[in-house]
Design a protein around this motif. Sequence first.
Motif, PDB file in Angstrom:
ATOM      1  N   ASP A  88      14.637   2.024   4.803  1.00 17.89           N
ATOM      2  CA  ASP A  88      14.658   3.392   4.285  1.00 17.89           C
ATOM      3  C   ASP A  88      15.436   3.372   2.976  1.00 17.89           C
ATOM      4  O   ASP A  88      16.634   3.116   2.965  1.00 17.89           O
ATOM      5  N   GLU A  89      14.734   3.596   1.876  1.00 20.77           N
ATOM      6  CA  GLU A  89      15.360   3.633   0.556  1.00 20.77           C
ATOM      7  C   GLU A  89      15.362   5.071   0.059  1.00 20.77           C
ATOM      8  O   GLU A  89      14.462   5.489  -0.666  1.00 20.77           O
ATOM      9  N   ASP A  90      16.356   5.825   0.473  1.00 21.20           N
ATOM     10  CA  ASP A  90      16.492   7.227   0.067  1.00 21.20           C
ATOM     11  C   ASP A  90      15.228   8.035   0.329  1.00 21.20           C
ATOM     12  O   ASP A  90      14.747   8.763  -0.537  1.00 21.20           O
ATOM     13  N   GLY A  91      14.655   7.879   1.519  1.00 17.29           N
ATOM     14  CA  GLY A  91      13.467   8.639   1.893  1.00 17.29           C
ATOM     15  C   GLY A  91      12.163   7.914   1.695  1.00 17.29           C
ATOM     16  O   GLY A  91      11.144   8.326   2.233  1.00 17.29           O
ATOM     17  N   LEU A  92      12.167   6.826   0.909  1.00 17.94           N
ATOM     18  CA  LEU A  92      10.970   5.985   0.802  1.00 17.94           C
ATOM     19  C   LEU A  92      11.050   4.976   1.937  1.00 17.94           C
ATOM     20  O   LEU A  92      11.970   4.158   1.987  1.00 17.94           O
ATOM     21  N   LEU A  93      10.116   5.073   2.847  1.00 17.38           N
ATOM     22  CA  LEU A  93      10.092   4.181   4.002  1.00 17.38           C
ATOM     23  C   LEU A  93       9.159   3.017   3.691  1.00 17.38           C
ATOM     24  O   LEU A  93       7.992   3.216   3.362  1.00 17.38           O
ATOM     25  N   ARG A  94       9.693   1.810   3.787  1.00 15.64           N
ATOM     26  CA  ARG A  94       8.910   0.590   3.517  1.00 15.64           C
ATOM     27  C   ARG A  94       8.753  -0.166   4.830  1.00 15.64           C
ATOM     28  O   ARG A  94       9.701  -0.753   5.332  1.00 15.64           O
ATOM     29  N   PHE A  95       7.527  -0.125   5.382  1.00 12.78           N
ATOM     30  CA  PHE A  95       7.218  -0.772   6.663  1.00 12.78           C
ATOM     31  C   PHE A  95       6.578  -2.130   6.404  1.00 12.78           C
ATOM     32  O   PHE A  95       5.765  -2.268   5.484  1.00 12.78           O
ATOM     33  N   PHE A  96       6.919  -3.092   7.244  1.00  8.03           N
ATOM     34  CA  PHE A  96       6.379  -4.444   7.090  1.00  8.03           C
ATOM     35  C   PHE A  96       5.648  -4.837   8.367  1.00  8.03           C
ATOM     36  O   PHE A  96       6.210  -4.785   9.454  1.00  8.03           O
ATOM     37  N   VAL A  97       4.381  -5.247   8.187  1.00  3.16           N
ATOM     38  CA  VAL A  97       3.519  -5.606   9.305  1.00  3.16           C
ATOM     39  C   VAL A  97       2.830  -6.928   8.968  1.00  3.16           C
ATOM     40  O   VAL A  97       2.312  -7.100   7.858  1.00  3.16           O
ATOM     41  N   ARG A  98       2.844  -7.859   9.927  1.00  2.00           N
ATOM     42  CA  ARG A  98       2.103  -9.114   9.753  1.00  2.00           C
ATOM     43  C   ARG A  98       0.816  -9.019  10.550  1.00  2.00           C
ATOM     44  O   ARG A  98       0.829  -8.705  11.738  1.00  2.00           O
ATOM     45  N   LYS A  99      -0.303  -9.303   9.882  1.00  2.00           N
ATOM     46  CA  LYS A  99      -1.592  -9.274  10.573  1.00  2.00           C
ATOM     47  C   LYS A  99      -1.693 -10.499  11.478  1.00  2.00           C
ATOM     48  O   LYS A  99      -1.581 -11.624  11.014  1.00  2.00           O
ATOM     49  N   THR A 100      -1.889 -10.236  12.763  1.00  2.00           N
ATOM     50  CA  THR A 100      -2.008 -11.334  13.714  1.00  2.00           C
ATOM     51  C   THR A 100      -3.342 -11.310  14.457  1.00  2.00           C
ATOM     52  O   THR A 100      -3.658 -12.239  15.165  1.00  2.00           O
ATOM     53  N   GLN A 101      -4.116 -10.251  14.278  1.00  2.00           N
ATOM     54  CA  GLN A 101      -5.393 -10.110  14.984  1.00  2.00           C
ATOM     55  C   GLN A 101      -6.533  -9.959  13.982  1.00  2.00           C
ATOM     56  O   GLN A 101      -6.385  -9.308  12.974  1.00  2.00           O
ATOM     57  N   GLU A 142       3.023  -4.392   3.269  1.00  2.00           N
ATOM     58  CA  GLU A 142       4.087  -3.399   3.137  1.00  2.00           C
ATOM     59  C   GLU A 142       3.417  -2.044   2.977  1.00  2.00           C
ATOM     60  O   GLU A 142       2.650  -1.836   2.040  1.00  2.00           O
ATOM     61  N   LEU A 143       3.688  -1.143   3.903  1.00  2.24           N
ATOM     62  CA  LEU A 143       3.190   0.231   3.826  1.00  2.24           C
ATOM     63  C   LEU A 143       4.341   1.108   3.369  1.00  2.24           C
ATOM     64  O   LEU A 143       5.395   1.134   3.999  1.00  2.24           O
ATOM     65  N   GLN A 144       4.135   1.806   2.272  1.00  2.00           N
ATOM     66  CA  GLN A 144       5.149   2.731   1.777  1.00  2.00           C
ATOM     67  C   GLN A 144       4.746   4.139   2.177  1.00  2.00           C
ATOM     68  O   GLN A 144       3.597   4.539   1.969  1.00  2.00           O
ATOM     69  N   ALA A 145       5.683   4.857   2.773  1.00  2.00           N
ATOM     70  CA  ALA A 145       5.405   6.218   3.237  1.00  2.00           C
ATOM     71  C   ALA A 145       6.676   7.051   3.135  1.00  2.00           C
ATOM     72  O   ALA A 145       7.774   6.508   3.034  1.00  2.00           O
ATOM     73  N   ASP A 146       6.509   8.354   3.158  1.00  2.00           N
ATOM     74  CA  ASP A 146       7.671   9.246   3.196  1.00  2.00           C
ATOM     75  C   ASP A 146       7.569  10.245   4.356  1.00  2.00           C
ATOM     76  O   ASP A 146       8.344  11.178   4.438  1.00  2.00           O
ATOM     77  N   ASP A 147       6.635   9.999   5.254  1.00  2.00           N
ATOM     78  CA  ASP A 147       6.485  10.803   6.465  1.00  2.00           C
ATOM     79  C   ASP A 147       7.323  10.159   7.559  1.00  2.00           C
ATOM     80  O   ASP A 147       7.021   9.048   7.998  1.00  2.00           O
ATOM     81  N   HIS A 200       0.848  -1.197   0.000  1.00  2.00           N
ATOM     82  CA  HIS A 200       0.000   0.000   0.000  1.00  2.00           C
ATOM     83  C   HIS A 200       0.884   1.246   0.000  1.00  2.00           C
ATOM     84  O   HIS A 200       1.758   1.396   0.846  1.00  2.00           O
ATOM     85  N   ASP A 201       0.645   2.110  -0.934  1.00  2.00           N
ATOM     86  CA  ASP A 201       1.425   3.341  -1.098  1.00  2.00           C
ATOM     87  C   ASP A 201       0.718   4.502  -0.411  1.00  2.00           C
ATOM     88  O   ASP A 201      -0.361   4.918  -0.828  1.00  2.00           O
ATOM     89  N   ALA A 202       1.336   5.004   0.658  1.00  2.00           N
ATOM     90  CA  ALA A 202       0.799   6.174   1.358  1.00  2.00           C
ATOM     91  C   ALA A 202       1.780   7.339   1.267  1.00  2.00           C
ATOM     92  O   ALA A 202       1.756   8.244   2.104  1.00  2.00           O
ATOM     93  N   THR A 203       2.641   7.324   0.241  1.00  2.00           N
ATOM     94  CA  THR A 203       3.598   8.418   0.096  1.00  2.00           C
ATOM     95  C   THR A 203       2.850   9.707  -0.223  1.00  2.00           C
ATOM     96  O   THR A 203       1.777   9.691  -0.823  1.00  2.00           O
ATOM     97  N   GLY A 204       3.430  10.814   0.230  1.00  2.00           N
ATOM     98  CA  GLY A 204       2.817  12.111   0.005  1.00  2.00           C
ATOM     99  C   GLY A 204       1.766  12.470   1.033  1.00  2.00           C
ATOM    100  O   GLY A 204       1.151  13.521   0.944  1.00  2.00           O
ATOM    101  N   THR A 205       1.550  11.593   2.023  1.00  2.00           N
ATOM    102  CA  THR A 205       0.589  11.881   3.085  1.00  2.00           C
ATOM    103  C   THR A 205       1.338  12.021   4.404  1.00  2.00           C
ATOM    104  O   THR A 205       2.460  11.550   4.552  1.00  2.00           O
TER     105      THR A 205
END
Length: 84
Positions: free
Chosen positions: A70-83, A42-47, A14-19
Amino acid sequence: MAENLENINPDIVHDATGTYCPIPITELAKVVKQAKTGQIIELQADDEGAIQDVPAWCETTGNEYLGYIDEDGLLRFFVRKTQE
């Protein structure tokens, strides 16, 4: 830790860059709600605020925070749904 993250094949990207806070977290919550238990998002963000917000959200909701890259300001977060 980042080396292992690079080998992850997320089920959902999911791309949330620019927010900015709180949008990346509200977007993550929506995506996780639609995901199946065990899927990796994978949540992509730049905040940079998301660096603290994503692990805190995971701790609050009981989902597994796997880390971020952190790929040059692109933050790629990884979360596993457990609930449900």
